[in-house]
Design a protein around this motif. Structure first.
Motif, PDB file in Angstrom:
ATOM      1  N   GLY A 289      32.366  57.905  27.553  1.00  0.00           N
ATOM      2  CA  GLY A 289      31.582  58.184  28.681  1.00  0.00           C
ATOM      3  C   GLY A 289      32.370  58.966  29.669  1.00  0.00           C
ATOM      4  N   PHE A 290      33.820  59.059  29.606  1.00  0.00           N
ATOM      5  CA  PHE A 290      34.510  59.811  30.451  1.00  0.00           C
ATOM      6  C   PHE A 290      34.942  61.123  29.899  1.00  0.00           C
ATOM      7  N   TYR A 291      34.586  62.197  30.078  1.00  0.00           N
ATOM      8  CA  TYR A 291      34.776  63.514  29.640  1.00  0.00           C
ATOM      9  C   TYR A 291      35.992  64.290  30.299  1.00  0.00           C
ATOM     10  N   TYR A 292      36.168  64.213  31.781  1.00  0.00           N
ATOM     11  CA  TYR A 292      36.949  64.944  32.450  1.00  0.00           C
ATOM     12  C   TYR A 292      38.284  64.346  32.713  1.00  0.00           C
ATOM     13  N   TYR A 293      38.247  62.947  33.005  1.00  0.00           N
ATOM     14  CA  TYR A 293      39.271  62.089  33.346  1.00  0.00           C
ATOM     15  C   TYR A 293      39.354  60.690  32.650  1.00  0.00           C
ATOM     16  N   SER A 294      40.433  60.233  32.362  1.00  0.00           N
ATOM     17  CA  SER A 294      40.299  58.932  31.557  1.00  0.00           C
ATOM     18  C   SER A 294      40.639  57.810  32.745  1.00  0.00           C
ATOM     19  N   PRO A 295      39.775  56.648  32.903  1.00  0.00           N
ATOM     20  CA  PRO A 295      40.353  55.553  33.934  1.00  0.00           C
ATOM     21  C   PRO A 295      41.570  54.984  33.310  1.00  0.00           C
ATOM     22  N   VAL A 296      41.922  54.249  34.342  1.00  0.00           N
ATOM     23  CA  VAL A 296      43.441  53.277  33.964  1.00  0.00           C
ATOM     24  C   VAL A 296      42.970  52.426  33.056  1.00  0.00           C
ATOM     25  N   ASP A 297      43.950  51.886  32.594  1.00  0.00           N
ATOM     26  CA  ASP A 297      43.989  50.684  31.567  1.00  0.00           C
ATOM     27  C   ASP A 297      43.508  49.365  32.109  1.00  0.00           C
ATOM     28  N   TYR A 298      43.848  49.323  33.702  1.00  0.00           N
ATOM     29  CA  TYR A 298      43.818  48.115  34.317  1.00  0.00           C
ATOM     30  C   TYR A 298      42.678  48.293  35.243  1.00  0.00           C
ATOM     31  N   GLN A 299      41.841  49.083  34.818  1.00  0.00           N
ATOM     32  CA  GLN A 299      40.551  49.272  35.923  1.00  0.00           C
ATOM     33  C   GLN A 299      39.925  47.869  36.163  1.00  0.00           C
ATOM     34  N   GLY A 300      39.673  47.006  35.042  1.00  0.00           N
ATOM     35  CA  GLY A 300      39.067  45.875  35.477  1.00  0.00           C
ATOM     36  C   GLY A 300      39.349  44.980  36.609  1.00  0.00           C
ATOM     37  N   CYS A 301      40.906  45.032  36.950  1.00  0.00           N
ATOM     38  CA  CYS A 301      41.411  44.183  37.724  1.00  0.00           C
ATOM     39  C   CYS A 301      41.535  44.685  39.152  1.00  0.00           C
ATOM     40  N   LEU A 302      40.894  45.976  39.483  1.00  0.00           N
ATOM     41  CA  LEU A 302      41.119  46.793  40.774  1.00  0.00           C
ATOM     42  C   LEU A 302      40.607  46.099  41.946  1.00  0.00           C
ATOM     43  N   GLN A 303      39.626  45.296  41.684  1.00  0.00           N
ATOM     44  CA  GLN A 303      39.032  44.493  42.789  1.00  0.00           C
ATOM     45  C   GLN A 303      39.832  43.319  43.200  1.00  0.00           C
ATOM     46  N   TYR A 304      40.312  42.699  42.004  1.00  0.00           N
ATOM     47  CA  TYR A 304      41.175  41.619  42.528  1.00  0.00           C
ATOM     48  C   TYR A 304      42.539  42.168  43.015  1.00  0.00           C
ATOM     49  N   ALA A 305      42.859  43.210  42.761  1.00  0.00           N
ATOM     50  CA  ALA A 305      43.991  43.838  43.530  1.00  0.00           C
ATOM     51  C   ALA A 305      43.601  44.087  45.117  1.00  0.00           C
ATOM     52  N   THR A 306      42.528  44.489  45.245  1.00  0.00           N
ATOM     53  CA  THR A 306      42.220  44.696  46.670  1.00  0.00           C
ATOM     54  C   THR A 306      42.076  43.239  47.362  1.00  0.00           C
ATOM     55  N   LEU A 307      41.416  42.232  46.610  1.00  0.00           N
ATOM     56  CA  LEU A 307      41.302  41.013  47.154  1.00  0.00           C
ATOM     57  C   LEU A 307      42.751  40.415  47.468  1.00  0.00           C
ATOM     58  N   GLU A 308      43.527  40.583  46.637  1.00  0.00           N
ATOM     59  CA  GLU A 308      44.881  40.197  46.886  1.00  0.00           C
ATOM     60  C   GLU A 308      45.456  40.759  48.457  1.00  0.00           C
ATOM     61  N   GLU A 309      45.142  42.113  48.463  1.00  0.00           N
ATOM     62  CA  GLU A 309      45.791  42.813  49.383  1.00  0.00           C
ATOM     63  C   GLU A 309      44.757  42.364  50.981  1.00  0.00           C
ATOM     64  N   GLU A 310      43.610  42.159  50.691  1.00  0.00           N
ATOM     65  CA  GLU A 310      42.990  41.656  52.052  1.00  0.00           C
ATOM     66  C   GLU A 310      43.242  40.260  52.251  1.00  0.00           C
ATOM     67  N   VAL A 311      43.461  39.215  51.346  1.00  0.00           N
ATOM     68  CA  VAL A 311      43.976  38.134  51.711  1.00  0.00           C
ATOM     69  C   VAL A 311      45.495  37.984  52.544  1.00  0.00           C
ATOM     70  N   SER A 312      46.124  38.738  51.967  1.00  0.00           N
ATOM     71  CA  SER A 312      47.410  38.868  52.717  1.00  0.00           C
ATOM     72  C   SER A 312      47.478  39.480  53.965  1.00  0.00           C
ATOM     73  N   ASN A 313      46.530  40.394  54.031  1.00  0.00           N
ATOM     74  CA  ASN A 313      46.377  41.070  55.320  1.00  0.00           C
ATOM     75  C   ASN A 313      45.566  40.454  56.292  1.00  0.00           C
ATOM     76  N   TYR A 314      44.602  39.293  55.926  1.00  0.00           N
ATOM     77  CA  TYR A 314      44.167  38.431  56.738  1.00  0.00           C
ATOM     78  C   TYR A 314      45.403  37.528  57.362  1.00  0.00           C
ATOM     79  N   HIS A 315      45.992  36.956  56.484  1.00  0.00           N
ATOM     80  CA  HIS A 315      47.041  36.002  56.794  1.00  0.00           C
ATOM     81  C   HIS A 315      48.119  36.746  57.798  1.00  0.00           C
ATOM     82  N   LEU A 316      48.535  37.851  57.280  1.00  0.00           N
ATOM     83  CA  LEU A 316      49.407  38.542  58.471  1.00  0.00           C
ATOM     84  C   LEU A 316      48.875  38.745  59.691  1.00  0.00           C
TER      85      LEU A 316
END
Length: 345
Positions: free
Chosen positions: A123-150
């Motif tokens: 389904g991806f013809y022009y560009y290939s997604p990264v292999d860690y695509q499934g954890c991007l939301q959790y990376a964002t969550l980690e960033e927001e939690v640390s940003n909240y505490h800071l």
């Protein structure tokens, strides 16, 4: 970065370097270590990597890294092929009338061509997604939690509030306006702990601000942090936290055995598929110059972590460990391989 270092290892080598010294020397002159390391970085970080192929006459004279983020594919032709890539150092500044440099793909007959390394994803013809695509939301969550505490610490550790206005009920338009302004000012992790300043006609019309205490807040934040960490590691194929120096109560009783097993599994499941993509690309490119070598990446794996029980030949051992064969061993190994082949015939 750790995965990139594992992919690159100690660089590119060939098991038949002693038998084909001229081809081996040509390969080393075409592929520089810093270009190879940068390609490994792009392939893991962006999901794709790009080589610039430079020609001298009818032979390739250089295979160099090309920053993948600077390239965009042109529209596919009727056969579903991408024939050219456009270049810009900053695509955010590109307008409709901007003149862009065009690079043809490998095999098009240009002086400088682009070779793209990427895995096939349905389904991806022009560009290939990264292999860690499934954890991007959790990376964002980690960033927001640390940003909240800071932000909460920087703004004085003020808890969340419930605001009541006791000076009448305005119409819906005014309610929406007040709600939007409060939301813009106080919502989001970056606004955690900001104070509220209110002006009132008298104490009877003052706004009521009631704190909302989150029960077991520390446990919830600890859960979010742990969940994010685990999902991010799973997304990157890290089979055990111990590989990253994170002590975990689960797993084998013997940490050394757990580390060895996890390291071998990750090397086979995560690192080698990336290496194989690059090896296939190099074999295709080098074949253009009539260079045919048995290439491999010299591993960073400690030899104690390498599975050698089922390895029958010393050539295969070199691929697994990076240990070069001596000239005598090389000849003996070749004779054994030829004898086994004749026996099978």
């Amino acid at each position: 970065n750790g995965i990139v270092n594992q992919i690159y290892g100690k660089g590119l080598d060939a098991t038949d370097s002693a038998k084909k010294p001229d081809q081996y020397a040509q390969m080393k002159s075409l592929v520089k270590p810093h270009d190879l390391r940068n390609v490994c970085q792009d392939l893991k970080l962006l999901g794709e990597a790009a080589f610039q192929i430079t020609y001298n006459g009818n032979k390739i004279s250089a295979i160099t890294h090309f920053p993948r983020e600077t390239l965009r594919a042109e529209k596919m032709n009727d056969k579903g092929e991408i024939k050219n890539y456009f270049y810009s150092a900053d695509w955010s500044k590109v307008q409709r009338n901007t003149k862009l440099k065009k690079f043809p793909v490998f095999g098009s007959g240009g002086q400088n061509e682009i070779y793209i390394v990427k895995r096939y994803v349905t389904g991806f013809y022009y560009y290939s997604p990264v292999d860690y695509q499934g954890c991007l939301q959790y990376a964002t969550l980690e960033e927001e939690v640390s940003n909240y505490h800071l932000s909460n610490i920087q703004n004085g550790l003020q808890p969340s509030m419930l605001i009541n206005f006791n000076n009448g009920i305005p119409n819906e338009e005014v309610q929406e306006l007040i709600e939007r302004k409060i939301y813009d000012k106080f919502s989001g992790t970056s606004n955690a702990g900001r104070f509220i300043l209110a002006f009132n006609d008298g104490s009877e019309n003052q706004s009521n601000i009631d704190p909302i205490n989150l029960p077991d807040a520390h446990a919830q934040y600890e859960f979010l942090a742990k969940e994010s960490r685990e999902k991010i590691m799973i997304g990157h194929g890290v089979v055990s936290p111990i590989l990253l120096g994170i002590k975990d109560n689960t797993g084998f009783g013997n940490n050394a055995e757990e580390l060895r097993t996890a390291s071998i599994l990750m090397d086979n499941m995560v690192i080698r598929p990336f290496q194989q993509m690059l090896l296939d690309a190099f074999k295709e490119l080098l074949l253009y110059n009539d260079i045919s070598l048995d290439l491999y990446f010299v591993t960073l794996q400690p030899i104690e972590f390498t599975e050698l029980d089922n390895i029958e030949t010393k050539i295969k051992r070199e691929e697994e460990t990076g240990e070069k064969l001596s000239a005598v061993e090389d000849v003996q190994e070749e004779e054994i391989v030829q004898q086994e082949a004749s026996e099978r015939v």
